[in-house]
Design a protein around this motif. Structure first.
Motif, short mmCIF file in Angstrom:
data_model
loop_
_atom_site.label_atom_id
_atom_site.label_comp_id
_atom_site.label_asym_id
_atom_site.label_seq_id
_atom_site.Cartn_x
_atom_site.Cartn_y
_atom_site.Cartn_z
N ILE A 183 -4.51 1.85 8.11
CA ILE A 183 -4.82 2.11 6.63
C ILE A 183 -6.31 2.62 6.90
CG2 ILE A 183 -3.65 0.25 5.67
CD1 ILE A 183 -6.73 -1.20 5.36
N ARG A 213 -9.95 2.99 4.23
CA ARG A 213 -10.75 2.80 3.03
C ARG A 213 -11.50 3.94 2.59
NH1 ARG A 213 -13.02 -2.91 4.73
NH2 ARG A 213 -11.46 -4.40 3.72
N GLN A 214 -11.38 4.25 1.47
CA GLN A 214 -12.12 5.48 0.89
C GLN A 214 -12.93 5.16 -0.46
OE1 GLN A 214 -8.75 8.06 0.63
NE2 GLN A 214 -9.73 9.52 2.19
N ARG A 217 -10.62 2.56 -2.17
CA ARG A 217 -9.41 2.90 -2.58
C ARG A 217 -8.63 2.59 -1.16
NH1 ARG A 217 -7.63 3.71 -7.86
NH2 ARG A 217 -9.35 4.58 -8.82
N ASN A 243 -5.55 3.45 1.45
CA ASN A 243 -4.35 4.51 1.73
C ASN A 243 -3.85 4.13 3.37
OD1 ASN A 243 -3.82 6.25 -0.52
ND2 ASN A 243 -5.98 6.49 -0.10
N ILE A 253 0.91 -1.15 -0.07
CA ILE A 253 -0.01 -0.20 -0.16
C ILE A 253 0.94 1.15 0.14
CG2 ILE A 253 -1.70 1.36 1.35
CD1 ILE A 253 -2.63 -1.61 2.27
N ASP A 254 1.81 1.24 0.76
CA ASP A 254 2.94 2.25 0.73
C ASP A 254 3.36 2.68 -0.83
OD1 ASP A 254 4.83 4.49 1.90
OD2 ASP A 254 6.25 3.15 1.80
N GLN A 286 2.00 4.89 8.10
CA GLN A 286 3.26 5.32 7.40
C GLN A 286 4.47 5.34 8.34
OE1 GLN A 286 2.41 9.43 6.30
NE2 GLN A 286 1.28 8.55 4.70
N PRO A 333 0.00 3.88 -3.49
CA PRO A 333 -1.33 5.02 -2.74
C PRO A 333 -2.52 4.76 -3.86
CG PRO A 333 0.52 5.91 -3.40
CD PRO A 333 0.92 4.79 -3.68
N GLN A 334 -3.64 4.73 -3.13
CA GLN A 334 -4.94 4.71 -3.92
C GLN A 334 -5.11 3.56 -4.60
OE1 GLN A 334 -7.29 7.13 -3.83
NE2 GLN A 334 -6.00 8.21 -2.24
N THR A 339 -2.78 5.56 6.81
CA THR A 339 -2.83 6.56 7.65
C THR A 339 -1.19 7.09 8.18
OG1 THR A 339 -2.73 5.14 9.64
CG2 THR A 339 -4.96 5.59 8.66
#
Length: 138
Positions: free
Chosen positions: A76, A78-79, A89, A91, A41-42, A97, A45-46, A93
């Motif tokens: 993470i 989810r959007q 998507r 990403n 995921i890093d 990170q 992104p998206q 948090t």
């Protein structure tokens, strides 16, 4: 060479590296697949959940379970996609990170130590694995 052993070798390398790295990362409260997901995921992104499943060669239902666990740990989020609300998507948090930085550092240290202790060429090994992985995605 009996090619049946290739799977054994790949699986053994993965398990040993994950077990030893996980021992070092006990404080992060991550399972092996969760740590792999955070790193992916890093780097992506998206990414859509479906893309993650395909590129990481993970069962979608198992991926959903692991993503839910990572969201509960606040690593993470989810959007909904702007074009299709059914698509999520993924990403990291800020906490996610931070975890990725620690995870990446500890994994790199383990691999450097492993290759140094075993007098192996890390660049050559990495290049071959990357070639195999790339071919498998096609």
């Amino acid at each position: 060479m009996d090619y049946c052993y290739l799977s054994k070798y790949v699986a053994g390398i993965y398990r040993r590296s994950k077990n030893e790295v996980n021992q070092r990362l006990g404080c992060l409260d991550l399972r092996a697949t969760e740590s792999d997901l955070l790193l992916f995921i890093d780097e992506h992104p998206q990414a859509k959940q479906q893309e993650i499943a395909q590129e990481m060669m993970l069962d979608p239902s198992l991926l959903a379970r692991d993503l839910k666990a990572l969201a509960q740990k606040k690593y993470i989020r989810r959007q909904c996609d702007g074009d299709d609300r059914r698509v999520k998507r993924i990403n990291l948090t800020k906490l996610g990170q931070k975890q990725v930085c620690q995870l990446r550092q500890m994994m790199n240290e383990w691999w450097v130590q492993f290759f140094a202790e075993n007098d192996l060429d890390i660049e050559q090994f990495g290049a071959i694995l990357q070639q195999v992985y790339t071919k498998m995605l096609k």
